[in-house]
Write a protein that holds these residues in place. Sequence first.
Motif, mmCIF file in Angstrom:
data_model
loop_
_atom_site.group_PDB
_atom_site.id
_atom_site.type_symbol
_atom_site.label_atom_id
_atom_site.label_comp_id
_atom_site.label_asym_id
_atom_site.label_seq_id
_atom_site.Cartn_x
_atom_site.Cartn_y
_atom_site.Cartn_z
ATOM 1 N N PHE A 103 0.829 -1.200 0.000
ATOM 2 C CA PHE A 103 0.000 0.000 0.000
ATOM 3 C C PHE A 103 0.867 1.256 0.000
ATOM 4 C CE2 PHE A 103 -2.243 3.399 2.241
ATOM 5 C CZ PHE A 103 -3.438 3.452 1.533
ATOM 6 N N MET A 104 1.852 1.304 0.883
ATOM 7 C CA MET A 104 2.694 2.492 1.012
ATOM 8 C C MET A 104 3.519 2.761 -0.248
ATOM 9 S SD MET A 104 2.177 3.843 4.007
ATOM 10 C CE MET A 104 1.957 3.595 5.771
ATOM 11 N N SER A 105 3.875 1.694 -0.953
ATOM 12 C CA SER A 105 4.720 1.881 -2.143
ATOM 13 C C SER A 105 3.995 2.616 -3.269
ATOM 14 C CB SER A 105 5.211 0.521 -2.641
ATOM 15 O OG SER A 105 4.128 -0.268 -3.109
ATOM 16 N N SER A 106 2.682 2.793 -3.122
ATOM 17 C CA SER A 106 1.916 3.505 -4.154
ATOM 18 C C SER A 106 2.078 5.021 -4.062
ATOM 19 C CB SER A 106 0.424 3.162 -4.022
ATOM 20 O OG SER A 106 0.204 1.774 -4.119
ATOM 21 N N PHE A 107 2.713 5.519 -3.004
ATOM 22 C CA PHE A 107 2.802 6.957 -2.774
ATOM 23 C C PHE A 107 4.252 7.403 -2.687
ATOM 24 C CE2 PHE A 107 -0.914 5.179 -0.604
ATOM 25 C CZ PHE A 107 -1.941 5.853 -1.256
ATOM 26 N N PRO A 108 4.523 8.628 -3.089
ATOM 27 C CA PRO A 108 5.869 9.173 -2.910
ATOM 28 C C PRO A 108 6.227 9.241 -1.431
ATOM 29 C CG PRO A 108 4.573 10.535 -4.419
ATOM 30 C CD PRO A 108 3.620 9.585 -3.777
ATOM 31 N N VAL A 109 7.467 8.971 -1.121
ATOM 32 C CA VAL A 109 7.914 9.032 0.278
ATOM 33 C C VAL A 109 7.666 10.418 0.857
ATOM 34 C CG1 VAL A 109 9.942 8.886 1.788
ATOM 35 C CG2 VAL A 109 9.634 7.216 -0.052
ATOM 36 N N ALA A 110 7.857 11.442 0.051
ATOM 37 C CA ALA A 110 7.670 12.817 0.533
ATOM 38 C C ALA A 110 6.245 13.042 1.030
ATOM 39 C CB ALA A 110 8.010 13.801 -0.578
ATOM 40 N N ASP A 111 5.258 12.418 0.363
ATOM 41 C CA ASP A 111 3.868 12.569 0.809
ATOM 42 C C ASP A 111 3.619 11.825 2.120
ATOM 43 O OD1 ASP A 111 3.401 14.067 -1.434
ATOM 44 O OD2 ASP A 111 2.251 12.504 -2.507
ATOM 45 N N ILE A 112 4.246 10.673 2.279
ATOM 46 C CA ILE A 112 4.017 9.855 3.477
ATOM 47 C C ILE A 112 4.595 10.518 4.722
ATOM 48 C CG2 ILE A 112 4.532 7.636 4.585
ATOM 49 C CD1 ILE A 112 4.532 6.388 1.781
ATOM 50 N N ILE A 113 5.753 11.149 4.591
ATOM 51 C CA ILE A 113 6.402 11.723 5.776
ATOM 52 C C ILE A 113 6.089 13.200 5.981
ATOM 53 C CG2 ILE A 113 8.284 10.047 5.632
ATOM 54 C CD1 ILE A 113 10.074 12.257 4.536
ATOM 55 N N ASP A 114 5.337 13.818 5.064
ATOM 56 C CA ASP A 114 4.999 15.241 5.194
ATOM 57 C C ASP A 114 4.125 15.469 6.435
ATOM 58 O OD1 ASP A 114 4.576 17.957 4.713
ATOM 59 O OD2 ASP A 114 2.833 17.545 3.422
ATOM 60 N N GLU A 137 -6.783 2.805 5.497
ATOM 61 C CA GLU A 137 -7.363 4.063 5.034
ATOM 62 C C GLU A 137 -6.342 5.170 5.236
ATOM 63 O OE1 GLU A 137 -10.995 4.482 7.200
ATOM 64 O OE2 GLU A 137 -12.093 3.165 5.824
ATOM 65 N N ALA A 138 -6.233 6.034 4.251
ATOM 66 C CA ALA A 138 -5.216 7.083 4.314
ATOM 67 C C ALA A 138 -5.720 8.361 3.664
ATOM 68 C CB ALA A 138 -3.935 6.625 3.626
ATOM 69 N N THR A 139 -5.270 9.470 4.220
ATOM 70 C CA THR A 139 -5.421 10.779 3.582
ATOM 71 C C THR A 139 -4.019 11.327 3.396
ATOM 72 O OG1 THR A 139 -7.548 11.204 4.649
ATOM 73 C CG2 THR A 139 -6.350 13.111 3.780
ATOM 74 N N LEU A 140 -3.612 11.484 2.146
ATOM 75 C CA LEU A 140 -2.273 11.961 1.815
ATOM 76 C C LEU A 140 -2.372 12.966 0.670
ATOM 77 C CD1 LEU A 140 -0.266 8.589 1.914
ATOM 78 C CD2 LEU A 140 -0.128 10.450 3.590
ATOM 79 N N GLY A 188 -3.970 15.595 0.325
ATOM 80 C CA GLY A 188 -5.322 16.066 0.043
ATOM 81 C C GLY A 188 -6.243 15.046 -0.587
ATOM 82 N N GLU A 189 -5.808 13.800 -0.733
ATOM 83 C CA GLU A 189 -6.639 12.782 -1.360
ATOM 84 C C GLU A 189 -6.861 11.613 -0.401
ATOM 85 O OE1 GLU A 189 -5.026 11.541 -5.057
ATOM 86 O OE2 GLU A 189 -5.150 13.527 -5.984
ATOM 87 N N ASN A 190 -8.053 11.020 -0.483
ATOM 88 C CA ASN A 190 -8.393 9.871 0.354
ATOM 89 C C ASN A 190 -8.144 8.566 -0.410
ATOM 90 O OD1 ASN A 190 -9.320 11.547 2.461
ATOM 91 N ND2 ASN A 190 -11.348 11.702 1.503
ATOM 92 N N HIS A 191 -7.632 7.585 0.304
ATOM 93 C CA HIS A 191 -7.319 6.290 -0.308
ATOM 94 C C HIS A 191 -7.709 5.187 0.670
ATOM 95 C CE1 HIS A 191 -4.685 8.446 -3.197
ATOM 96 N NE2 HIS A 191 -4.368 9.185 -2.137
ATOM 97 N N SER A 192 -8.069 4.035 0.150
ATOM 98 C CA SER A 192 -8.359 2.894 1.000
ATOM 99 C C SER A 192 -8.023 1.607 0.257
ATOM 100 C CB SER A 192 -9.828 2.876 1.437
ATOM 101 O OG SER A 192 -10.677 2.709 0.318
ATOM 102 N N ALA A 193 -7.742 0.581 1.013
ATOM 103 C CA ALA A 193 -7.421 -0.725 0.427
ATOM 104 C C ALA A 193 -7.740 -1.807 1.443
ATOM 105 C CB ALA A 193 -5.959 -0.790 0.010
ATOM 106 N N THR A 194 -8.119 -2.966 0.949
ATOM 107 C CA THR A 194 -8.354 -4.138 1.793
ATOM 108 C C THR A 194 -7.507 -5.288 1.265
ATOM 109 O OG1 THR A 194 -10.642 -3.467 2.252
ATOM 110 C CG2 THR A 194 -10.071 -5.769 2.654
ATOM 111 N N SER A 195 -6.835 -5.953 2.151
ATOM 112 C CA SER A 195 -5.999 -7.082 1.720
ATOM 113 C C SER A 195 -6.085 -8.206 2.740
ATOM 114 C CB SER A 195 -4.538 -6.638 1.546
ATOM 115 O OG SER A 195 -4.002 -6.189 2.778
ATOM 116 N N GLY A 196 -5.760 -9.408 2.293
ATOM 117 C CA GLY A 196 -5.772 -10.557 3.180
ATOM 118 C C GLY A 196 -4.523 -10.595 4.044
#
Length: 332
Positions: free
Chosen positions: A211-222, A302-305, A307-315
């Motif tokens: 999930f995290m790999s879908s976003f730039p590191v800069a957005d995750i740590i901002d 669930e994440a807000t990064l 300014g955008e909302n994202h969600s994912a479900t995994s086993g």
Amino acid sequence: MAKSEVYKNLPGFEVPVGEALNVLSSMWDAPASSDERAPSEFRASRMNLILHLGFDCSHEDANAVFQTALDFSRRYPCRIVFLCAQPDSWDAESGMVCKIYSQCDIGLSGTDMSCCEVLALGYTLGDRQYLENQVSLFLETDLPTYYWPVLFDSAELLSYYKFFFKQANRIVFDTARERFAIEDVLIDQPEKIHDIAHSRFLSVRQSIGQFMSSFPVADIIDGLESASISGSPCFKAEGHALIGWIREILDTCYGEDSRTMVSITEDFEESDCAALVLAFSYSNENGIECVMNFDAGQAIIEATLAGENHSATSGVKLLEPAEALAEALFFS
């Protein structure tokens, strides 16, 4: 000598310590029948596994780790050396005793087999000075050796067995069982130590990482201020290992400043034995929350990064004991 209940209840038959290897070898020397291969053809150990039980190990604990080792050996044939202290006669001058056990499992083809062999050694305080030499004789030469201590009362007690630290290619603990932090174990090469509880959460780390790999590191740590793990004390060891993994990632992102820039908290007070929650808090509108429900076998992120909302479900699932042991020994 009074033998401990743990040792007495281990499978196998007792032999004199000095004759153990000869008896074990003779077990594999049986001639083949006319339409079968000789047993010795299936004796192909890839490694040595030393399982070392502490005083706090109960009969149930011993059976559980013994079964885990046997399950592990079906995929990774090995020689298992099972060390069992004798608390009922600990102060005796000597009294080393030995059992041997072997098991073969037929493969799916019906013609292949995977075999393992177990040498169980009961020892007293008087025997401890000879333990290193005796175990060295029991090990298969020129094969990697792995060491798994189980339920020692403290990290300090393991200092009496540092020779196993030197022999072992890797040392594993299951912090879900132990009463001390593995960080307290004094060892010259701490990188040898790996946690089975960490390995048990492999699918959790994979889900979060994907999930995290879908976003730039800069957005995750901002604006990131803290990371927390909370939920059932049933998963305290696994949760602690998971947040430790997060800390390692933050160290990579921030370098030496990560400890002051991002705080880490743990809270295992909830009673629900099915769930853990990993949350990231920010100084801005960002936020990430991962709810892991092991009864349902799923993680909802669930994440807000930016300014955008994202969600994912995994086993998600906990690795089976033998799978977690293999992950800790070879892959973590």
